[in-house]
Motif scaffolding. Structure first.
Motif, PDB file in Angstrom:
ATOM      1  N   THR A  51       0.801  -1.135  -0.036  1.00 45.19           N
ATOM      2  CA  THR A  51       0.024   0.005   0.030  1.00 45.19           C
ATOM      3  C   THR A  51       0.895   1.558   0.015  1.00 45.19           C
ATOM      4  O   THR A  51       0.637   2.231  -0.480  1.00 45.19           O
ATOM      5  CB  THR A  51      -0.886  -0.001   1.188  1.00 45.19           C
ATOM      6  OG1 THR A  51      -1.615  -1.264   1.378  1.00 45.19           O
ATOM      7  CG2 THR A  51      -1.989   1.273   1.344  1.00 45.19           C
ATOM      8  N   GLU A 118      -5.101  -4.506  -2.044  1.00 43.73           N
ATOM      9  CA  GLU A 118      -5.969  -5.267  -1.651  1.00 43.73           C
ATOM     10  C   GLU A 118      -6.807  -6.156  -2.904  1.00 43.73           C
ATOM     11  O   GLU A 118      -6.987  -7.251  -2.722  1.00 43.73           O
ATOM     12  CB  GLU A 118      -7.188  -4.447  -0.977  1.00 43.73           C
ATOM     13  CG  GLU A 118      -6.723  -4.469   0.679  1.00 43.73           C
ATOM     14  CD  GLU A 118      -5.761  -3.634   0.795  1.00 43.73           C
ATOM     15  OE1 GLU A 118      -5.043  -2.643  -0.034  1.00 43.73           O
ATOM     16  OE2 GLU A 118      -5.373  -3.489   2.112  1.00 43.73           O
ATOM     17  N   ARG A 185      -6.339   4.380   6.888  1.00 47.37           N
ATOM     18  CA  ARG A 185      -5.182   3.499   6.957  1.00 47.37           C
ATOM     19  C   ARG A 185      -5.500   2.420   8.105  1.00 47.37           C
ATOM     20  O   ARG A 185      -6.043   2.618   8.923  1.00 47.37           O
ATOM     21  CB  ARG A 185      -3.618   4.065   7.192  1.00 47.37           C
ATOM     22  CG  ARG A 185      -3.092   4.872   6.252  1.00 47.37           C
ATOM     23  CD  ARG A 185      -2.923   4.347   4.774  1.00 47.37           C
ATOM     24  NE  ARG A 185      -2.037   3.054   4.546  1.00 47.37           N
ATOM     25  CZ  ARG A 185      -1.228   2.969   4.446  1.00 47.37           C
ATOM     26  NH1 ARG A 185      -0.102   4.130   4.225  1.00 47.37           N
ATOM     27  NH2 ARG A 185      -0.380   1.714   4.135  1.00 47.37           N
ATOM     28  N   GLY A 186      -5.124   0.950   7.356  1.00 45.79           N
ATOM     29  CA  GLY A 186      -5.566  -0.001   8.346  1.00 45.79           C
ATOM     30  C   GLY A 186      -6.836  -0.403   8.246  1.00 45.79           C
ATOM     31  O   GLY A 186      -7.430  -1.200   9.043  1.00 45.79           O
ATOM     32  N   GLY A 188      -8.804  -2.322   6.336  1.00 45.54           N
ATOM     33  CA  GLY A 188      -9.382  -3.615   6.079  1.00 45.54           C
ATOM     34  C   GLY A 188     -10.051  -4.369   7.408  1.00 45.54           C
ATOM     35  O   GLY A 188     -10.920  -5.011   6.943  1.00 45.54           O
TER      36      GLY A 188
HETATM   37  N1  ASP Z   1      -3.321  -2.047   3.010  1.00 43.58           N
HETATM   38  C1  ASP Z   1      -4.005  -0.902   3.825  1.00 43.58           C
HETATM   39  C2  ASP Z   1      -3.165  -0.237   4.794  1.00 43.58           C
HETATM   40  O1  ASP Z   1      -1.816  -0.474   4.680  1.00 43.58           O
HETATM   41  C3  ASP Z   1      -5.231  -1.384   4.626  1.00 43.58           C
HETATM   42  C4  ASP Z   1      -5.149  -2.368   5.524  1.00 43.58           C
HETATM   43  O2  ASP Z   1      -4.227  -3.125   5.585  1.00 43.58           O
HETATM   44  O3  ASP Z   1      -6.021  -2.793   6.331  1.00 43.58           O
HETATM   45  O4  ASP Z   1      -3.259   0.797   5.361  1.00 43.58           O
END
Ligand code: ASP
Length: 440
Positions: A51, A118, A185-186, A188
């Motif tokens: 990402t 993703e 971010r994060g 998922g």
């Molecule tokens: N790939 C995205 C990120 O690094 C979302 C995730 O991993 O949940 O923020």
């Protein structure tokens, strides 16, 4: 039999071998029918998440730096092609990568670029498991304010129930304008929770690289105690304050439906993990503190004015200054003649702090205004503290004995947390002292 939703984070998707291990986890339990995946994350310390590379690609197109774009895209391509090789199957990734490259070069949006990790991870997992790929844009919808649209749940149920099993890419959905839009971010973890709620799952399993939550960050305290059960509120407090096992907004979709979350370790699937449970009555209240978390880099603006308590509209005038600049604050501790604004430093970049200070002086005419920029916040969290008299006395004595100067105190009215502000150099000692008092 109820349905389990499995969400695999970046480290569980980092290379071909770990993807195969993740797929094995899914296949070992027939109720694990819907899978949500993140983009490949770090394989080793110093590695770069896919990402992050995708965001860099977007930036290089924006800067019209074609050489840089080619170099970064090459790294992304190499990562996906090596995953394909490790899995030992033709997954058709080259054609997908060519198409993505073309679209990024044609000026696709930042969110589109960021989401492709993703998307490709979803394609890979779907091929490995031999189950359909359902794109998140088919049902995850955002409204015109960029917030998750409630119709996502009904649509998600309708779309996903057409399949007995499916793989969904995490982190993104469709904006009100019909373009790809990502969560923060994060995010998922939020996608996994959304799928769990849409399908009324019996459990949301979040597979990561640790065996759940610990009483505090193992990088700060050596081998802290593992937490077997947490409530939704405790999770929210801890993850918002820096315990970064799960996205702090991931509980909202599942909380409404009362779906428990289990944090599990892809690298130690036999571990029980941590359960995050909807009802506080399921949590033991014997122990006053469940966990400790903290974050650095806050600024505290303290305003003092005699008879502030009698000045109608004082706080409103103060907060109007923040509103005008679109800045949110974290805490607002107050005394009779003092009030402090605690603001994340990330909101104060590019000289904003100086502007705020000037405008606050104009708006409320304080006797004294002081600014402390190097503040760390440490939250001590636990439902048990409401019932265990003397918890705060123990906490402050422990900090006093450790020679730590507490610059700010805030206790939520729900008696679920006590937050202290300390100088950021005292951050680790503060967490260690609280941990020793309640866990050793
Ligand atoms: N790939 C995205 C990120 O690094 C979302 C995730 O991993 O949940 O923020």
């Amino acid at each position: 039999m109820g349905i389990k939703i499995c969400k695999f984070g970046g480290t569980s998707m980092a290379d071909g071998n770990v993807i195969l291990a993740s797929a094995k986890i899914v296949e070992s339990d027939a109720s694990r029918r819907y899978v949500v995946v993140s983009a490949p994350g770090k394989r080793f310390s110093g590695d770069v998440k896919v990402t992050d590379l995708l965001y860099q690609c977007y930036e290089s197109v924006l800067d019209k730096n074609t050489d840089k774009f080619e170099k970064i895209f090459e790294k992304i391509q190499a990562r996906f092609l090596s995953i394909e090789k490790e899995i030992g199957k033709d997954l058709g990734l080259q054609a997908e990568l060519d198409e993505i490259k073309k679209r990024i070069l044609n000026g696709e949006s930042e969110d589109y670029c960021a989401s492709r990790g993703e998307y490709l991870a979803g394609k890979i997992m779907s091929a490995v498991l031999g189950v359909p790929f359902v794109d998140a844009t088919e049902f995850i919808r955002f409204d015109e304010h960029g917030l998750l649209d409630e119709k996502t749940y009904a649509l998600g149920s309708q779309v996903l129930k057409k399949y007995n099993r499916a793989v969904v890419p995490g982190f993104y959905g469709l904006s009100a304008k019909g373009t790809v839009k990502t969560f923060s971010r994060g995010g998922g973890d939020i996608s996994g929770a959304v799928v769990a709620r849409a399908l009324r799952a019996e459990l949301y399993e979040n597979w990561t690289d640790v065996s759940g939550f610990y009483a505090c960050d193992p990088r700060v305290v050596n081998a802290p105690k593992w937490i077997s059960k947490l409530s939704y509120q405790e999770l929210r407090e801890l993850s918002y304050m820096g315990a970064n096992v799960l996205h702090s907004e991931a509980i909202f979709p599942v909380r409404v439906a009362g779906i428990p979350i289990r944090i599990c370790n892809t690298f130690r699937p036999e571990d029980t993990g941590t359960y995050i449970l909807p009802k506080v009555t399921d949590i033991s209240l014997e122990q006053p503190v469940t966990g400790i978390a903290g974050k650095k880099d806050f600024t505290v603006i303290t305003i003092e004015k005699s008879l502030m308590n009698a000045e109608i509209g004082f706080t409103m005038r103060l907060l109007t200054v923040l509103d005008r600049h679109g800045i949110s604050f974290e805490h607002l501790p107050s005394g009779i003649d003092t009030i402090s604004l605690v603001i994340d430093n990330a909101n104060l970049r590019h000289g904003v702090l100086d502007v705020l200070v000037k405008e606050i002086k104009d708006a409320v005419n304080p006797d004294l205004l002081s600014v402390h920029t190097d503040i760390a916040l440490v939250a001590t969290v636990g439902h048990g503290m409401a019932k265990n008299i003397g918890t705060s006395a123990r906490l402050f004595k422990a900090l006093g004995d450790a020679g730590i100067n507490v610059q700010m105190i805030d206790q939520g009215s729900s008696e679920l947390n006590i937050i202290v502000g300390v100088n950021k150099d005292d951050f680790a000692n503060c967490i260690q002292a609280i941990y020793n008092e309640f866990f050793n």
